[in-house]
Write an enzyme that holds these catalytic residues in place. Structure first.
Site, PDB file in Angstrom:
ATOM      1  N   ARG A 224       0.856  -1.191   0.000  1.00  0.00           N
ATOM      2  CA  ARG A 224       0.000   0.000   0.000  1.00  0.00           C
ATOM      3  C   ARG A 224       0.888   1.235   0.000  1.00  0.00           C
ATOM      4  NH1 ARG A 224      -3.727  -2.523  -1.647  1.00  0.00           N
ATOM      5  NH2 ARG A 224      -5.757  -2.850  -0.705  1.00  0.00           N
ATOM      6  N   HIS A 272      -1.510  -0.234  -9.857  1.00  0.00           N
ATOM      7  CA  HIS A 272      -2.244  -1.100  -8.914  1.00  0.00           C
ATOM      8  C   HIS A 272      -2.796  -2.342  -9.631  1.00  0.00           C
ATOM      9  CE1 HIS A 272      -4.483  -1.085  -4.813  1.00  0.00           C
ATOM     10  NE2 HIS A 272      -4.299  -2.329  -5.243  1.00  0.00           N
TER      11      HIS A 272
HETATM   12  N1  LIG Z   1      -1.203  -4.311  -5.097  1.00  0.00           N
HETATM   13  C1  LIG Z   1      -2.165  -5.213  -5.128  1.00  0.00           C
HETATM   14  O1  LIG Z   1      -2.676  -5.538  -6.194  1.00  0.00           O
HETATM   15  C2  LIG Z   1      -2.614  -5.861  -3.846  1.00  0.00           C
HETATM   16  C3  LIG Z   1      -3.494  -6.935  -3.895  1.00  0.00           C
HETATM   17  C4  LIG Z   1      -3.870  -7.539  -2.701  1.00  0.00           C
HETATM   18  C5  LIG Z   1      -3.373  -7.105  -1.489  1.00  0.00           C
HETATM   19  N2  LIG Z   1      -2.500  -6.052  -1.474  1.00  0.00           N
HETATM   20  C6  LIG Z   1      -1.937  -5.586  -0.185  1.00  0.00           C
HETATM   21  O2  LIG Z   1      -1.187  -6.627   0.411  1.00  0.00           O
HETATM   22  C7  LIG Z   1      -1.370  -6.543   1.828  1.00  0.00           C
HETATM   23  C8  LIG Z   1      -0.978  -7.832   2.510  1.00  0.00           C
HETATM   24  O3  LIG Z   1      -1.941  -8.834   2.239  1.00  0.00           O
HETATM   25  P1  LIG Z   1      -1.952 -10.215   3.044  1.00  0.00           P
HETATM   26  O4  LIG Z   1      -3.151 -10.956   2.595  1.00  0.00           O
HETATM   27  O5  LIG Z   1      -0.631 -10.871   2.968  1.00  0.00           O
HETATM   28  O6  LIG Z   1      -2.169  -9.659   4.534  1.00  0.00           O
HETATM   29  P2  LIG Z   1      -2.077 -10.461   5.900  1.00  0.00           P
HETATM   30  O7  LIG Z   1      -2.270 -11.925   5.660  1.00  0.00           O
HETATM   31  O8  LIG Z   1      -2.971  -9.772   6.852  1.00  0.00           O
HETATM   32  O9  LIG Z   1      -0.552 -10.282   6.354  1.00  0.00           O
HETATM   33  C9  LIG Z   1      -0.068  -9.053   6.799  1.00  0.00           C
HETATM   34  C10 LIG Z   1       1.372  -9.258   7.257  1.00  0.00           C
HETATM   35  O10 LIG Z   1       1.884  -7.983   7.669  1.00  0.00           O
HETATM   36  C11 LIG Z   1       2.397  -8.113   8.993  1.00  0.00           C
HETATM   37  N3  LIG Z   1       2.231  -6.867   9.753  1.00  0.00           N
HETATM   38  C12 LIG Z   1       1.079  -6.191  10.008  1.00  0.00           C
HETATM   39  N4  LIG Z   1       1.336  -5.116  10.786  1.00  0.00           N
HETATM   40  C13 LIG Z   1       2.671  -5.134  11.035  1.00  0.00           C
HETATM   41  C14 LIG Z   1       3.544  -4.302  11.790  1.00  0.00           C
HETATM   42  N5  LIG Z   1       3.083  -3.233  12.451  1.00  0.00           N
HETATM   43  N6  LIG Z   1       4.852  -4.623  11.822  1.00  0.00           N
HETATM   44  C15 LIG Z   1       5.329  -5.709  11.180  1.00  0.00           C
HETATM   45  N7  LIG Z   1       4.554  -6.544  10.434  1.00  0.00           N
HETATM   46  C16 LIG Z   1       3.238  -6.253  10.374  1.00  0.00           C
HETATM   47  C17 LIG Z   1       1.582  -9.211   9.628  1.00  0.00           C
HETATM   48  O11 LIG Z   1       2.289  -9.700  10.766  1.00  0.00           O
HETATM   49  P3  LIG Z   1       1.744 -10.972  11.581  1.00  0.00           P
HETATM   50  O12 LIG Z   1       2.082 -12.158  10.697  1.00  0.00           O
HETATM   51  O13 LIG Z   1       2.534 -10.966  12.828  1.00  0.00           O
HETATM   52  O14 LIG Z   1       0.279 -10.794  11.759  1.00  0.00           O
HETATM   53  C18 LIG Z   1       1.475 -10.190   8.473  1.00  0.00           C
HETATM   54  O15 LIG Z   1       2.641 -10.985   8.384  1.00  0.00           O
HETATM   55  C19 LIG Z   1      -2.857  -6.172   1.941  1.00  0.00           C
HETATM   56  O16 LIG Z   1      -3.151  -5.603   3.199  1.00  0.00           O
HETATM   57  C20 LIG Z   1      -3.008  -5.173   0.823  1.00  0.00           C
HETATM   58  O17 LIG Z   1      -2.716  -3.890   1.319  1.00  0.00           O
HETATM   59  C21 LIG Z   1      -2.121  -5.427  -2.617  1.00  0.00           C
END
Ligand SMILES: NC(=O)c1ccc[n+]([C@@H]2O[C@H](COP(=O)([O-])OP(=O)(O)OC[C@H]3O[C@@H](n4cnc5c(N)ncnc54)[C@H](OP(=O)(O)O)[C@@H]3O)[C@@H](O)[C@H]2O)c1
Length: 309
Positions: A224, A272
């Site tokens: 993001r 995006h």
């Molecule tokens: N560009 C695109 O097309 C696209 C598409 C889809 C998603 N995205 C983005 O990708 C992001 C990640 O998706 P996901 O499904 O992998 O999310 P997720 O499963 O919720 O994983 C988030 C990861 O970030 C870590 N995290 C959260 N807050 C943190 C902090 N303060 N310090 C350190 N680590 C932290 C979490 O730690 P823990 O493991 O300890 O909980 C987890 O490992 C989404 O939120 C979205 O913004 C982008």
């Protein structure tokens, strides 16, 4: 009893999702009324993507909001929402992100740009190192970060991952917390951001943390926009401390025409498109959560509203 499901998402998605949701719910034996509009007080579930619905107060019978998107920053802090919020974890979304991340890491790793832009007649044989000689750090070890990390590790890259809590991913050096971030950035030649946008992750890459990277490091951000302090990144790119950045997400989208990222020689902008929820697989996830809700079972992929992801 009929379950009322309101589809509240950009209108272009309705003709795509309607037959899929109806079909899967029918297969599950759930009698459903699925529409884009209801009287709010009879709605059981909202299938949600940002499109205007902000006030959930009148939804007095609501059991859950089921997000079509993985990133839920637009709704996680909504104080009118008092029922469970589930985010999207979708096989198609994960696979698409893995492919995009691996592709952009390989672009940097192999130095592909030098040959696309041409060697200008100079026969310069810079053979790329092996993946085992390249350090890649992934910030975020959730559904998307873990999948990308595992795929890169399978190619032989030296992969370090960083998360909020301790994680264990085969073939990946897993770090967490403040000191973990320092270590994760210290040796990273390529950094991939797959963190959610929350108050705690804003400006994860800032002047101080960018300075931890070795000179010439490359940054790939499909997470993001707010994860990066743009002013600090532009300064680091101008000084050469950061060698190049590939940015898919931005604080303002579409990225304004006047934004310096568009014209910076060491920035690649993608609009995006890193990945997206794939309706055929995502509709199954939504229907499974409706089934769980009706059966009194715990929902999948619940958002921790306090943490914001
Ligand atoms: N560009 C695109 O097309 C696209 C598409 C889809 C998603 N995205 C983005 O990708 C992001 C990640 O998706 P996901 O499904 O992998 O999310 P997720 O499963 O919720 O994983 C988030 C990861 O970030 C870590 N995290 C959260 N807050 C943190 C902090 N303060 N310090 C350190 N680590 C932290 C979490 O730690 P823990 O493991 O300890 O909980 C987890 O490992 C989404 O939120 C979205 O913004 C982008």
């Amino acid at each position: 009893m009929t379950v009322n499901v309101m589809f509240s998402a950009p209108p272009r998605l309705w003709p795509v999702y309607k037959p899929l949701l109806e079909n899967y719910l029918d297969e599950m034996g759930i009698d459903v009324d699925l529409k884009t509009g209801f009287s709010p007080d009879v709605v059981d579930y909202v299938v949600y993507a940002p499109s205007g619905l902000r006030d959930f107060t009148p939804f007095t019978r609501l059991k859950a909001v089921l997000s079509l998107w993985a990133g839920v920053e637009s709704i996680a802090d909504n104080t009118t929402l008092t029922v469970p919020l589930a985010r999207m974890v979708d096989h198609g979304l994960t696979q698409g992100m893995t492919e995009w991340v691996v592709g952009h890491v390989l672009r940097y790793h192999l130095g592909i740009d030098a040959h696309i832009h041409g060697l200008k007649g100079e026969w310069r044989q810079d053979v790329p190192p092996l993946a085992s000689e390249r350090a890649v750090t992934i910030l975020g070890l959730g559904a998307l970060g873990q999948a990308a990390a595992v795929a890169l590790a399978a190619l032989g890259f030296r992969v370090t991952g960083w998360s909020r809590s301790a994680r264990d991913v085969p073939g990946v050096t897993c770090l967490h917390g403040g000191d973990g971030l320092k270590t994760a950035l210290n040796s990273a030649e390529i950094v991939v951001l797959l963190l959610p946008s929350t108050p705690a992750t804003e400006n994860t890459l800032n002047a101080e943390t960018l300075a931890l990277l070795p000179r010439g490091a490359r940054i790939i951000n499909p997470g993001r926009g707010p994860l990066i302090d743009d002013t600090a990144l532009l300064a680091a790119l101008d000084s050469g401390h950061v060698g190049h950045a590939t940015l898919d997400v931005f604080r303002t989208e579409p990225l304004p025409a006047s934004h310096p990222y568009w014209t910076h020689p060491n920035v690649t902008v993608t609009p995006h498109i890193a990945s997206e929820t794939r309706p055929v697989t995502a509709a199954k996830v939504i229907c499974e959560n409706i089934r769980r809700g009706e059966a009194g079972e715990p929902f999948l992929h619940l958002v921790d509203r306090g943490l914001g992801y």
